[in-house]
Scaffold this motif. Structure first.
Motif, PDB file in Angstrom:
ATOM      1  N   PHE A  79       1.688  -4.738  -5.370  1.00  0.00           N
ATOM      2  CA  PHE A  79       1.076  -4.923  -6.347  1.00  0.00           C
ATOM      3  C   PHE A  79       1.632  -3.844  -7.094  1.00  0.00           C
ATOM      4  CE2 PHE A  79      -3.210  -3.827  -3.538  1.00  0.00           C
ATOM      5  CZ  PHE A  79      -4.029  -3.905  -4.603  1.00  0.00           C
ATOM      6  N   VAL A  80       2.652  -3.301  -6.645  1.00  0.00           N
ATOM      7  CA  VAL A  80       3.730  -3.157  -7.224  1.00  0.00           C
ATOM      8  C   VAL A  80       5.399  -4.164  -7.612  1.00  0.00           C
ATOM      9  CG1 VAL A  80       5.980  -1.368  -7.202  1.00  0.00           C
ATOM     10  CG2 VAL A  80       4.630  -0.204  -6.210  1.00  0.00           C
ATOM     11  N   VAL A  81       4.810  -5.312  -6.947  1.00  0.00           N
ATOM     12  CA  VAL A  81       5.703  -6.980  -7.420  1.00  0.00           C
ATOM     13  C   VAL A  81       5.129  -7.328  -7.909  1.00  0.00           C
ATOM     14  CG1 VAL A  81       6.696  -8.753  -6.469  1.00  0.00           C
ATOM     15  CG2 VAL A  81       6.860  -6.575  -5.095  1.00  0.00           C
ATOM     16  N   ALA A 256      -6.237  -7.966 -13.426  1.00  0.00           N
ATOM     17  CA  ALA A 256      -7.249  -7.509 -11.529  1.00  0.00           C
ATOM     18  C   ALA A 256      -6.442  -6.280 -10.818  1.00  0.00           C
ATOM     19  CB  ALA A 256      -7.296  -9.369 -11.297  1.00  0.00           C
ATOM     20  N   ASP A 257      -5.655  -6.335 -11.204  1.00  0.00           N
ATOM     21  CA  ASP A 257      -4.972  -5.450 -10.374  1.00  0.00           C
ATOM     22  C   ASP A 257      -4.562  -3.718 -10.686  1.00  0.00           C
ATOM     23  OD1 ASP A 257      -3.851  -7.067  -8.583  1.00  0.00           O
ATOM     24  OD2 ASP A 257      -1.489  -7.149  -9.183  1.00  0.00           O
ATOM     25  N   PHE A 258      -4.684  -3.171 -11.788  1.00  0.00           N
ATOM     26  CA  PHE A 258      -5.194  -1.667 -12.906  1.00  0.00           C
ATOM     27  C   PHE A 258      -6.199  -1.699 -12.601  1.00  0.00           C
ATOM     28  CE2 PHE A 258      -0.684  -0.875 -14.565  1.00  0.00           C
ATOM     29  CZ  PHE A 258      -0.119  -1.527 -14.669  1.00  0.00           C
ATOM     30  N   MET A 259      -7.350  -2.180 -12.232  1.00  0.00           N
ATOM     31  CA  MET A 259      -8.722  -1.583 -12.005  1.00  0.00           C
ATOM     32  C   MET A 259      -9.150  -1.989 -11.121  1.00  0.00           C
ATOM     33  SD  MET A 259      -8.759  -0.491 -15.476  1.00  0.00           S
ATOM     34  CE  MET A 259     -10.433  -0.731 -15.192  1.00  0.00           C
ATOM     35  N   ASN A 260      -8.012  -1.925  -9.671  1.00  0.00           N
ATOM     36  CA  ASN A 260      -8.957  -2.466  -8.748  1.00  0.00           C
ATOM     37  C   ASN A 260      -9.077  -1.148  -8.169  1.00  0.00           C
ATOM     38  OD1 ASN A 260      -8.570  -2.521  -5.378  1.00  0.00           O
ATOM     39  ND2 ASN A 260      -7.500  -4.295  -6.056  1.00  0.00           N
ATOM     40  N   PRO A 261     -10.155  -0.658  -7.741  1.00  0.00           N
ATOM     41  CA  PRO A 261     -10.488   0.420  -6.685  1.00  0.00           C
ATOM     42  C   PRO A 261      -9.538   1.095  -5.796  1.00  0.00           C
ATOM     43  CG  PRO A 261     -12.257  -0.953  -7.247  1.00  0.00           C
ATOM     44  CD  PRO A 261     -11.114  -2.575  -7.415  1.00  0.00           C
ATOM     45  N   LYS A 262      -8.693   0.583  -5.195  1.00  0.00           N
ATOM     46  CA  LYS A 262      -7.656   0.644  -4.473  1.00  0.00           C
ATOM     47  C   LYS A 262      -6.904   1.518  -4.828  1.00  0.00           C
ATOM     48  CE  LYS A 262      -4.661  -0.688  -1.613  1.00  0.00           C
ATOM     49  NZ  LYS A 262      -3.705  -1.963   0.119  1.00  0.00           N
ATOM     50  N   VAL A 263      -6.220   0.699  -6.340  1.00  0.00           N
ATOM     51  CA  VAL A 263      -5.337   1.815  -7.081  1.00  0.00           C
ATOM     52  C   VAL A 263      -5.813   2.899  -8.018  1.00  0.00           C
ATOM     53  CG1 VAL A 263      -4.086   1.083  -9.482  1.00  0.00           C
ATOM     54  CG2 VAL A 263      -3.909  -0.478  -7.668  1.00  0.00           C
ATOM     55  N   GLN A 264      -7.071   2.187  -8.542  1.00  0.00           N
ATOM     56  CA  GLN A 264      -7.120   3.296  -9.506  1.00  0.00           C
ATOM     57  C   GLN A 264      -7.382   4.982  -9.151  1.00  0.00           C
ATOM     58  OE1 GLN A 264      -8.972   3.305 -13.006  1.00  0.00           O
ATOM     59  NE2 GLN A 264      -7.969   2.096 -12.819  1.00  0.00           N
ATOM     60  N   GLY A 265      -8.455   4.614  -7.309  1.00  0.00           N
ATOM     61  CA  GLY A 265      -8.059   5.819  -6.527  1.00  0.00           C
ATOM     62  C   GLY A 265      -7.132   6.988  -6.213  1.00  0.00           C
ATOM     63  N   ALA A 267      -3.712   7.948  -7.634  1.00  0.00           N
ATOM     64  CA  ALA A 267      -2.974   8.251  -8.697  1.00  0.00           C
ATOM     65  C   ALA A 267      -1.118   7.848  -8.631  1.00  0.00           C
ATOM     66  CB  ALA A 267      -2.695   9.647  -9.125  1.00  0.00           C
ATOM     67  N   LYS A 268      -0.394   7.659  -6.509  1.00  0.00           N
ATOM     68  CA  LYS A 268       0.903   7.792  -6.866  1.00  0.00           C
ATOM     69  C   LYS A 268       1.016   6.116  -7.054  1.00  0.00           C
ATOM     70  CE  LYS A 268       4.472   8.465  -3.643  1.00  0.00           C
ATOM     71  NZ  LYS A 268       4.718   8.696  -2.686  1.00  0.00           N
ATOM     72  N   LEU A 269       0.029   5.720  -6.277  1.00  0.00           N
ATOM     73  CA  LEU A 269       0.403   4.078  -6.634  1.00  0.00           C
ATOM     74  C   LEU A 269       0.119   3.909  -7.979  1.00  0.00           C
ATOM     75  CD1 LEU A 269       0.546   1.913  -5.149  1.00  0.00           C
ATOM     76  CD2 LEU A 269      -1.999   1.401  -5.121  1.00  0.00           C
ATOM     77  N   GLN A 270      -0.275   4.278  -9.565  1.00  0.00           N
ATOM     78  CA  GLN A 270      -1.161   3.928 -10.449  1.00  0.00           C
ATOM     79  C   GLN A 270       0.030   4.777 -11.495  1.00  0.00           C
ATOM     80  OE1 GLN A 270      -4.285   5.533 -11.934  1.00  0.00           O
ATOM     81  NE2 GLN A 270      -4.956   4.408 -12.400  1.00  0.00           N
ATOM     82  N   LEU A 271       1.359   5.080 -10.822  1.00  0.00           N
ATOM     83  CA  LEU A 271       2.324   6.051 -11.168  1.00  0.00           C
ATOM     84  C   LEU A 271       3.230   4.591 -11.030  1.00  0.00           C
ATOM     85  CD1 LEU A 271       3.987   7.820 -12.966  1.00  0.00           C
ATOM     86  CD2 LEU A 271       4.588   8.802 -10.340  1.00  0.00           C
ATOM     87  N   MET A 272       3.800   4.441  -9.706  1.00  0.00           N
ATOM     88  CA  MET A 272       4.146   3.081  -9.261  1.00  0.00           C
ATOM     89  C   MET A 272       4.192   2.368  -9.709  1.00  0.00           C
ATOM     90  SD  MET A 272       4.402   4.215  -5.193  1.00  0.00           S
ATOM     91  CE  MET A 272       5.621   2.165  -4.464  1.00  0.00           C
ATOM     92  N   LEU A 273       3.186   1.666 -10.363  1.00  0.00           N
ATOM     93  CA  LEU A 273       2.500   0.152 -11.116  1.00  0.00           C
ATOM     94  C   LEU A 273       3.044   0.602 -12.206  1.00  0.00           C
ATOM     95  CD1 LEU A 273       1.411  -0.359  -7.879  1.00  0.00           C
ATOM     96  CD2 LEU A 273      -0.813  -1.141 -10.110  1.00  0.00           C
TER      97      LEU A 273
END
Length: 291
Positions: A79-81, A256-265, A267-273
């Motif tokens: 996701f980050v890449v 596709a990725d930013f709205m993915n439930p795995k990312v939405q749930g 916060a740390k992964l959202q920040l990394m993205l």
């Protein structure tokens, strides 16, 4: 696959015919004055090999992910890449390619009417982005209908939690997707691709850009790059490329990725993205200082 081959052949034919089209123009014979062509040639040759290697690695990673769990695309690192890559793509479109298109199509070597009367570069980029969207949705809808997948309309409800698309005997479950995401989602049953198909697609992916650079090196020495025909063709192709890249980055990667439930749930992964996206866009934009 056949359509991709046809489009590639058409593009290669266009590039081959470009010097013959431009050779007949004698205007603006100042061909790249002030540009160090020797250094540019070295950089282009280096780009051929570096892009070939990186493209090959990019193809191998998802293929190897079929057998190596750590390389599967659902991992956080991917996701980050992809966010970083999307930033690079957006900056390439807006900061590198589109400005070149405007420069080509507003050159004093062109007739000011109509080329200075209308922003053809921006218009062509917009049409390319819309056209890519149309082709994408039509192809996705066709795939869904052919392989028996249920569309949001067929479900009759916006509360769709699981969508299964059967490709031969392979089933891919797409959980917690919204209807809009279902329409955009690409279901590629890699497990059912034959080895020959995987190799063919991998080669096309890896070789397209290096072959294009090589063709460009070859034709650039036999035509006047400042001729009206060359400026128009290059400007329009740059505009189309920028529109396609913008669509790819915003729809295929970020939406596709930013709205993915795995990312939405998380916060740390959202920040990394978000950091990866800004970093990719920033670094690629910075390169425009020397490009």
């Amino acid at each position: 696959m056949v359509g991709d081959v046809r489009r590639l052949c058409f593009l290669l034919l266009l590039l081959v015919l470009l010097p013959f089209l431009a050779a007949a123009d004698d205007e603006c014979s100042n061909d790249g004055e002030g540009r160090n062509k020797t250094v540019a040639l070295r950089l282009r040759i280096a780009a051929i090999f570096s892009i070939l290697v990186c493209g090959g690695i990019g193809v191998l990673v998802p293929v190897l992910g079929r057998w190596i769990p750590a390389l599967r695309p659902e991992k956080d690192v991917f996701f980050v890449v992809k966010a970083f890559a999307a930033g690079v793509i957006i900056a390439t479109a807006f900061v590198h390619i589109l400005p070149d298109a405007f420069e080509n199509l507003t050159s004093p070597c062109l007739d000011p009417h109509p080329w200075s009367d209308f922003p053809f570069a921006g218009f062509t980029a917009m049409v390319a982005a819309i056209g890519t969207l149309m082709i994408d949705t039509i192809a996705t809808g066709y795939f869904t209908r052919v392989h028996g997948g249920a569309t949001p309309e067929a479900e009759g409800s916006n509360q769709i939690h699981t969508h299964s698309t059967h490709a031969h005997t392979h089933v891919v479950d797409l959980k917690d997707e919204t209807p809009a995401q279902l329409i955009r989602h690409r279901v590629i049953s890699q497990a059912k691709f034959k080895r020959g198909s995987i190799i063919t697609m991998g080669l096309f992916f890896s070789l397209t850009t290096p072959v294009g650079i090589a063709i460009g090196i070859g034709v650039s020495s036999v035509y006047n790059e400042n001729s009206p025909t060359a400026l128009i063709v290059e400007g329009l192709l740059n505009s189309v490329a920028s529109g396609i890249l913008v669509y790819m980055a915003l729809v295929d990667l970020l939406a596709a990725d930013f709205m993915n439930p795995k990312v939405q749930g998380r916060a740390k992964l959202q920040l990394m993205l978000n950091v990866a996206l800004l970093l990719g866009a920033g670094l690629m934009s910075l390169l425009a200082k020397w490009a």
